[in-house]
Structures are given as structure tokens and as C-alpha cells.
Design an enzyme around this catalytic site. Sequence first.
Site, PDB file in Angstrom:
ATOM      1  N   ASP A 184     -10.918   6.890   4.647  1.00 40.03           N
ATOM      2  CA  ASP A 184     -10.050   5.887   5.268  1.00 40.03           C
ATOM      3  C   ASP A 184      -8.713   6.501   5.674  1.00 40.03           C
ATOM      4  O   ASP A 184      -8.098   7.244   4.907  1.00 40.03           O
ATOM      5  CB  ASP A 184      -9.805   4.767   4.247  1.00 40.03           C
ATOM      6  CG  ASP A 184      -8.948   3.659   4.812  1.00 40.03           C
ATOM      7  OD1 ASP A 184      -9.355   3.059   5.819  1.00 40.03           O
ATOM      8  OD2 ASP A 184      -7.859   3.399   4.256  1.00 40.03           O
TER       9      ASP A 184
ATOM     10  N   GLU B 132     -12.480   8.321   9.538  1.00 43.23           N
ATOM     11  CA  GLU B 132     -11.934   7.131  10.196  1.00 43.23           C
ATOM     12  C   GLU B 132     -10.579   7.519  10.780  1.00 43.23           C
ATOM     13  O   GLU B 132      -9.523   7.289  10.218  1.00 43.23           O
ATOM     14  CB  GLU B 132     -11.756   5.964   9.222  1.00 43.23           C
ATOM     15  CG  GLU B 132     -11.444   4.647   9.939  1.00 43.23           C
ATOM     16  CD  GLU B 132     -10.022   4.118   9.760  1.00 43.23           C
ATOM     17  OE1 GLU B 132      -9.618   3.253  10.554  1.00 43.23           O
ATOM     18  OE2 GLU B 132      -9.297   4.572   8.859  1.00 43.23           O
TER      19      GLU B 132
ATOM     20  N   ARG C 124     -16.668   7.000   3.542  1.00 47.71           N
ATOM     21  CA  ARG C 124     -15.859   6.784   4.736  1.00 47.71           C
ATOM     22  C   ARG C 124     -14.417   7.098   4.361  1.00 47.71           C
ATOM     23  O   ARG C 124     -13.810   6.405   3.542  1.00 47.71           O
ATOM     24  CB  ARG C 124     -15.972   5.326   5.174  1.00 47.71           C
ATOM     25  CG  ARG C 124     -15.031   4.911   6.295  1.00 47.71           C
ATOM     26  CD  ARG C 124     -15.041   3.389   6.409  1.00 47.71           C
ATOM     27  NE  ARG C 124     -14.218   2.869   7.479  1.00 47.71           N
ATOM     28  CZ  ARG C 124     -12.909   2.610   7.378  1.00 47.71           C
ATOM     29  NH1 ARG C 124     -12.249   2.892   6.269  1.00 47.71           N
ATOM     30  NH2 ARG C 124     -12.254   2.085   8.391  1.00 47.71           N
TER      31      ARG C 124
ATOM     32  N   GLN D  60       0.859  -1.189   0.000  1.00 51.81           N
ATOM     33  CA  GLN D  60       0.000   0.000   0.000  1.00 51.81           C
ATOM     34  C   GLN D  60       0.895   1.239   0.000  1.00 51.81           C
ATOM     35  O   GLN D  60       1.531   1.550   1.009  1.00 51.81           O
ATOM     36  CB  GLN D  60      -0.936  -0.019   1.224  1.00 51.81           C
ATOM     37  CG  GLN D  60      -2.038  -1.058   1.097  1.00 51.81           C
ATOM     38  CD  GLN D  60      -2.689  -1.410   2.421  1.00 51.81           C
ATOM     39  OE1 GLN D  60      -2.010  -1.781   3.381  1.00 51.81           O
ATOM     40  NE2 GLN D  60      -4.010  -1.317   2.491  1.00 51.81           N
TER      41      GLN D  60
ATOM     42  N   HIS E  23     -14.395  -4.140  11.313  1.00 50.66           N
ATOM     43  CA  HIS E  23     -13.476  -5.077  10.657  1.00 50.66           C
ATOM     44  C   HIS E  23     -12.056  -4.951  11.209  1.00 50.66           C
ATOM     45  O   HIS E  23     -11.214  -5.787  10.941  1.00 50.66           O
ATOM     46  CB  HIS E  23     -13.473  -4.820   9.161  1.00 50.66           C
ATOM     47  CG  HIS E  23     -12.865  -3.493   8.827  1.00 50.66           C
ATOM     48  ND1 HIS E  23     -13.498  -2.294   9.108  1.00 50.66           N
ATOM     49  CD2 HIS E  23     -11.662  -3.172   8.304  1.00 50.66           C
ATOM     50  CE1 HIS E  23     -12.695  -1.307   8.759  1.00 50.66           C
ATOM     51  NE2 HIS E  23     -11.588  -1.794   8.255  1.00 50.66           N
ATOM     52  N   ASP E  24     -11.778  -3.875  11.953  1.00 49.68           N
ATOM     53  CA  ASP E  24     -10.434  -3.658  12.488  1.00 49.68           C
ATOM     54  C   ASP E  24     -10.326  -4.128  13.941  1.00 49.68           C
ATOM     55  O   ASP E  24     -11.312  -4.500  14.573  1.00 49.68           O
ATOM     56  CB  ASP E  24     -10.043  -2.184  12.378  1.00 49.68           C
ATOM     57  CG  ASP E  24      -9.540  -1.836  10.977  1.00 49.68           C
ATOM     58  OD1 ASP E  24      -9.019  -2.741  10.286  1.00 49.68           O
ATOM     59  OD2 ASP E  24      -9.671  -0.667  10.577  1.00 49.68           O
TER      60      ASP E  24
ATOM     61  N   ARG F 208      -6.877  -9.880  12.129  1.00 44.90           N
ATOM     62  CA  ARG F 208      -8.192  -9.246  12.016  1.00 44.90           C
ATOM     63  C   ARG F 208      -9.193 -10.141  11.284  1.00 44.90           C
ATOM     64  O   ARG F 208     -10.408  -9.977  11.428  1.00 44.90           O
ATOM     65  CB  ARG F 208      -8.077  -7.891  11.302  1.00 44.90           C
ATOM     66  CG  ARG F 208      -7.388  -6.825  12.156  1.00 44.90           C
ATOM     67  CD  ARG F 208      -7.177  -5.547  11.381  1.00 44.90           C
ATOM     68  NE  ARG F 208      -6.305  -5.747  10.242  1.00 44.90           N
ATOM     69  CZ  ARG F 208      -6.083  -4.834   9.289  1.00 44.90           C
ATOM     70  NH1 ARG F 208      -6.680  -3.671   9.363  1.00 44.90           N
ATOM     71  NH2 ARG F 208      -5.265  -5.079   8.284  1.00 44.90           N
TER      72      ARG F 208
HETATM   73  C1  GLC Z   1      -8.013   1.665   7.635  1.00 44.69           C
HETATM   74  C2  GLC Z   1      -8.817   0.402   7.516  1.00 44.69           C
HETATM   75  C3  GLC Z   1      -7.930  -0.769   7.760  1.00 44.69           C
HETATM   76  C4  GLC Z   1      -6.807  -0.758   6.777  1.00 44.69           C
HETATM   77  C5  GLC Z   1      -6.084   0.589   6.800  1.00 44.69           C
HETATM   78  C6  GLC Z   1      -5.251   0.740   5.583  1.00 44.69           C
HETATM   79  O1  GLC Z   1      -7.541   1.865   8.903  1.00 44.69           O
HETATM   80  O2  GLC Z   1      -9.887   0.434   8.405  1.00 44.69           O
HETATM   81  O3  GLC Z   1      -8.646  -1.969   7.664  1.00 44.69           O
HETATM   82  O4  GLC Z   1      -5.910  -1.756   7.098  1.00 44.69           O
HETATM   83  O5  GLC Z   1      -6.959   1.676   6.761  1.00 44.69           O
HETATM   84  O6  GLC Z   1      -6.088   1.022   4.477  1.00 44.69           O
HETATM   85  C1  GLC Z   2      -4.152   2.190  13.088  1.00 42.76           C
HETATM   86  C2  GLC Z   2      -4.725   3.320  12.357  1.00 42.76           C
HETATM   87  C3  GLC Z   2      -6.148   3.072  11.998  1.00 42.76           C
HETATM   88  C4  GLC Z   2      -6.341   1.699  11.397  1.00 42.76           C
HETATM   89  C5  GLC Z   2      -5.700   0.643  12.187  1.00 42.76           C
HETATM   90  C6  GLC Z   2      -5.752  -0.654  11.452  1.00 42.76           C
HETATM   91  O1  GLC Z   2      -4.698   2.136  14.348  1.00 42.76           O
HETATM   92  O2  GLC Z   2      -4.656   4.489  13.113  1.00 42.76           O
HETATM   93  O3  GLC Z   2      -6.545   4.029  11.095  1.00 42.76           O
HETATM   94  O4  GLC Z   2      -7.699   1.409  11.348  1.00 42.76           O
HETATM   95  O5  GLC Z   2      -4.377   0.968  12.419  1.00 42.76           O
HETATM   96  O6  GLC Z   2      -5.309  -1.642  12.322  1.00 42.76           O
END
Ligand code: GLC
Ligand code: GLC
Length: 660
Positions: free
Chosen positions: A300, A342, A298, A268, A406-407, A531
Site C-alpha cells: 500500500d 500500489e 498488496r 495515519q 475502492h479508491d 470514496r
Molecule cells: C492507499 C489505499 C487508500 C488509502 C491510502 C492510505 O492508497 O488504496 O484507500 O486511503 O493508501 O492508506
Molecule cells: C493518492 C495516492 C494513492 C492513493 C490515493 C487515495 O492518489 O497516490 O496511493 O490510492 O491517493 O485516494
Amino acid sequence: MIGSNDNAARDDTQFKADLTLQRLQPRLEELWRSTSIDDSKQHEFEARLAEHWRPLFRILYHLYGARYDFFYHIERVLVTAAQAWADRSEDLCKLDRHRIHEPDWFKSEKTVGGALYVDLFSENLNRLRQHVGYFKELGLTYLHLMPLFAVRPGDNDGGYAISNYRSVDPRLGTIDDLRMLSQDLRKAGIALVLDFVFNHTADDHEWAQMAQAGNREYQEFFYIFPDRERPEQYERTLREIFPTVRRGNFTWHDGMQQWVWTTFNSFQWDLNYSNPAVFRAMLEEMLFIANTGVDILRLDAVAFIWKQMGTGCENLPEAHLLIQAFNHVARIATPGLLFKSEAIVHPDEVVKYIRPNECQISYNPTLMALLWESLATRRVTLLLQTLRHRFQLPKNTAWVNYLRCHDDIGWTFDDADAAAVGINAYDHRQFLNDFYTGQFQGSFARGVPFQENLATGDMRISGTMASLAGLEQAIEQDDEQKKELAIRRMMLLHGITLSIGGIPLLYLGEEWGMLNDYDFVKDPAKAGDTRWIHRPKMKWEYLDELEDHIEAGNGSIRKRVFRSIQKLIALRKTLPALAGQEMELIGTSNEHVLGYVRFWNGHRLIVLANFSESMNTIDGNKLRTVGLGRFFEDAIQGKTYSTSEPVALEPYQILWLNRV
Ligand code: GLC
Ligand code: GLC
């Protein structure tokens, strides 16, 4: 004197904004001629442009005014916005007009959200369309579909590694399927929420591929370094988000023989928003997504979108400006669209994203974490201390209150809030991690560690709501008493997110009390990320159990959880006091009982919640003074309470009290 300098600077920027718009007018005219848009639709756009152009220009000029190609990009921003409005379907424009006059539509007590993965729930978008009835039966009016765009092969971080924002992952369907789903949802009164994953793209997105091919224009879309010098300078002040994936925030790319900034997974690639081309290009993707029929985006990983040497590169002021710029364009081109933040960060920072001109709604990670904290400790002390000064939000904004998503769960409470009630934050986080991984003596939870950082001792928690609340352990031990307590814990937490103020958000699977799914380890693309333990597949056979007359076993638990949640949602919708965000805490003088009053338009409801497995009472007189009445009825169970006696709460009971 400073004031007048400020004014002079403002005048100067306004002059530049106005002159720029004047100069761009012919471009706009040309665009209108090339579309078949009628006069009145054109005027609507121009009226909104008149309102938002200056603030938009001010931000972009501040961020990018010194760039040689500023004017090129701002012209494209304007043209893109106009084109998006011209392309927007009549259905969506109608909704836009409506929402301009009712900007706080989401604050209704009728709003209830749900989130799901399309593939895990129904395999694909077309099948999902057949399940709109399911959402209605549950009472959902807001549906967040986890990222469904085209992704890289192999591990794609649950859809968050996007290789093309304009096509749907072929396993899930097509853009047309998405459009049709959005129409179906709209007809059913359900708002569609999709992610705008704008902090990073996948390493195989076209921009990243161009960069890999040596195209300098696209290399400047990312943060790419020939050697370790600058990465190491940055690294000094950065934290690590996925330390078990890779140490540090940079990934060596063999093909390019360069280092790439990768905050999350190595595939990423963080986008470089100091380049106006990136803002402009992502804006085009955003407007495309919005026009498929999305009500809420949302945003991200908002905290990470701006980097600056010597800082933590999270929550920088420019990150806010960028979101505001996206928001101004949305107000101009797709005015019904809302943003949801988020930001899973320190509570002081979470709240800064929430304003009508930035993100109108936001996850409430602090409430989420502290509800679990209260379950573990059986005390509401830290929760109360925190809510006292952190719950209130600006007008026309709302919290999205959730329990699981989901996190993972991170313990993002404030250390000073903890200290104020005599809690050592570091030790307490250790305790919570021990508790929720089931290692603490007597714990009911069955979570697993996520991203344990041996260097800092930091850890987050994975696990489904039911497994964290004790149901997995209770079933394993076949202990009826424990099952009962676990179900009550779940309903207690739902009772709070459904009533405390804001949008309640269910993570689908919760309605069945779904347990952890340990099978994710069999899939190599998932095995390294715990997760996945709380991302189980929907089991449609559970629906049959609703009709069965089963009185025992796990089927009966699922039936009870489903029916209880369904009932609580339906109940919420009948209680106007639950609209909006106004909430006043009640000092219950009992550390196990959380109490608050909700108000809306002359309606009021009192909530009392017992976080312990023992009976607890609160003084009836307290209820009389905050509720301004002598008799109250619990909307959940129908029982009447007289304030002349102590109000007794069963283990984990939650009361929604109306004056009678
Ligand atoms: C956000 C999503 C998380 C993802 C991260 C990178 O925090 O909720 O699942 O891993 O962004 O996109
Ligand atoms: C970190 C980020 C959050 C993301 C998460 C994923 O806590 O701050 O945005 O959802 O990682 O595990």
C-alpha cells in the site's frame, strides 16, 4: 577506472556481507536448535539465504550501514526470517517449492482476480468461507480482501489505519478464521491477496502509543517535530494527498505538543524508514501476515515510504531499495509470496516498481484512467499513444488491469503523451472531471468529486463502474436505449481488461452493475470521504434473480451483467493467447477503434473495440495482414468475419477474433 572502483566497492561489500553472515551463523544454529525444524527444511532455507544474503546486505548496508545499531537490526532480520520459515505451515512450504519452479504462475489466462470488503460482502470471515462457491462460479482465482486487521475506533480509512497487524478486526473475526479461510481458498485454487499497509500505522498502534507516552525509541519510529520549522521546509516540495481532510502533510498532536507527519488522514502516522528499527519491525509484521496464508501482498502507498528534504518525498530511489529488501527477505523466508505495487502515480514512476526483484505485479492505473478517458471522448488516440510505449513490462511480471477499485480515479496520464496527440493535459483533466461528475453537456456519467483542491484546481472522481458508465442516469430517466448503451460500455471495458495482457481484476459489485450508494453520508465516520459512494454492500437477493425468468426491469439488467461477465471470464480461460503480457497494437486507422493482437506460445487472438455509440468499420485487409488469415470468428458472439469486406463493429462492441 570507475569500473574497477565499482568492482572494488562491490568486493568490499561482499566481504562484509559474508563475514557478517559467518558471524551470525551461531545465532542461526541456536535458532534451529530451538525449533523442531528438520535438516532438509533447514537446508532449503540456507540455500535461499546463500542466494539472497549478499544483495539484501548490500541494500541494508547502503541504507543503514552508518547507523550505530545496524548490526543489531541485521541480526534480528536474519533471525526473524529463519523463524518465519520454521513456523511456516507445511501446506505453504509445499506451495513455495512449487512456485520457486514456476515463478510466473500468475500469468496464466486462467488467472482472474476479484477484490472486496469482508464486512460489506459477507459481514465476517466465517461467512465469507461459505461463499467460496460464489467466487468459483464467477471464475475468480485471486481474491483481494480489503484490510481486515484491527483498526482504530471511528474513522479508519476503510481499514487502512491499522492498530495491530497481528489481530483481525474483531467485527470480522480472528486470525484463526483468517487462516481457515486461506486454507479453504487454497483448496479452491484461489490465491489470497492482503494489504501490507507499511507506510503508516494508526495513531493508536502500540508504537504510536509509546511515542505519545514520550518513549524516545518509538518517537523515532515516526516523523515528529517540536515546531513548524522543519515541516515547513518539507512542505515546500510536497503535494497534498487529502487536501479536504487537512491542508499540508503534518498534524498537530495535542498530547505530545508536537507535529506528526501524516501524508493521508491525520490519524495515519507515516513511519520513518530512515530508522532501521522500523524496517525490521515492519518486516516482522509482514512475515507474520504472510504466514497466515497470503499468496500476494498488496504494498500500500509504496510511493511514499521514503522522505528526503527538498524532494516531493514520492518515488525516491530508497523507496525502491526498501521494497527490494523486503522482497529479498520474502524470497528467503516465504518464497511463494509475491508483491503487488500500489503506486497510483505518474506512469514513468509506476513502472519502476515492477521487476522480479521488487514488485512482480502492479496495478495499471494509467490503463484504467485512459479507458475511462476513451469512453468520455469516444476516441482511443491518447490511450493508443500511451500504450504504445508504456505497456511492455519485464519478464516474469504482470499488470493487474482494473476498471474501478475502492479508491478514486485520478487522471494520471502523462502530459507529454497528451501533447503528442494535440491534447492540453490541464484542460483535458478539467473536461474529464466535468464529464465524470455529469456536468459536461450530454455526459452519461454520475460520479462525484473526491479531494477537490480549490488552490490547484485538482480533483479526482468517485463512483461505481455502472454509475460512471451511464447506468444510473439511464435508470433514472428510464431510457431503454441508454440502459443498453451503459451495459455495452461496461462490457466493452471488461472485455479489454480481460484480454489486454496481465491479471484482470474485478471490484466486486461490478458483476451486478451496482450503482452509487449515497447513504454513506449518514455515517459520520464515512461522510467526509466520497470514496464510500462506490463501496456498496453486497445484496445477496440479487442471486435469486439469476434463477428468475425476469425479462424487464433492473433485475434483468443485473442478471444480464452478471451472466455476461461470467461468460467472458470463462471464455478468457479457454484462450491460451490471453496468457502472459505480450500485446501488439494494431493501427486501425479509425480513431474510435482500439485494436491489438495477443500472442502466446503460437496462439494468437485479435481484439477490436469500438469506443463509440455509432457503428464503426475497419478495413478487412488490415485484419488479414495482422491476423494472417482470411476468416475470423468472434469468440464472444460466434459470428464469422471475412476479410474481403470491411469489419463492422456495433456501438461499443468488442470482438475477440480467432482465425478460422
Ligand atoms: C492507499 C489505499 C487508500 C488509502 C491510502 C492510505 O492508497 O488504496 O484507500 O486511503 O493508501 O492508506
Ligand atoms: C493518492 C495516492 C494513492 C492513493 C490515493 C487515495 O492518489 O497516490 O496511493 O490510492 O491517493 O485516494
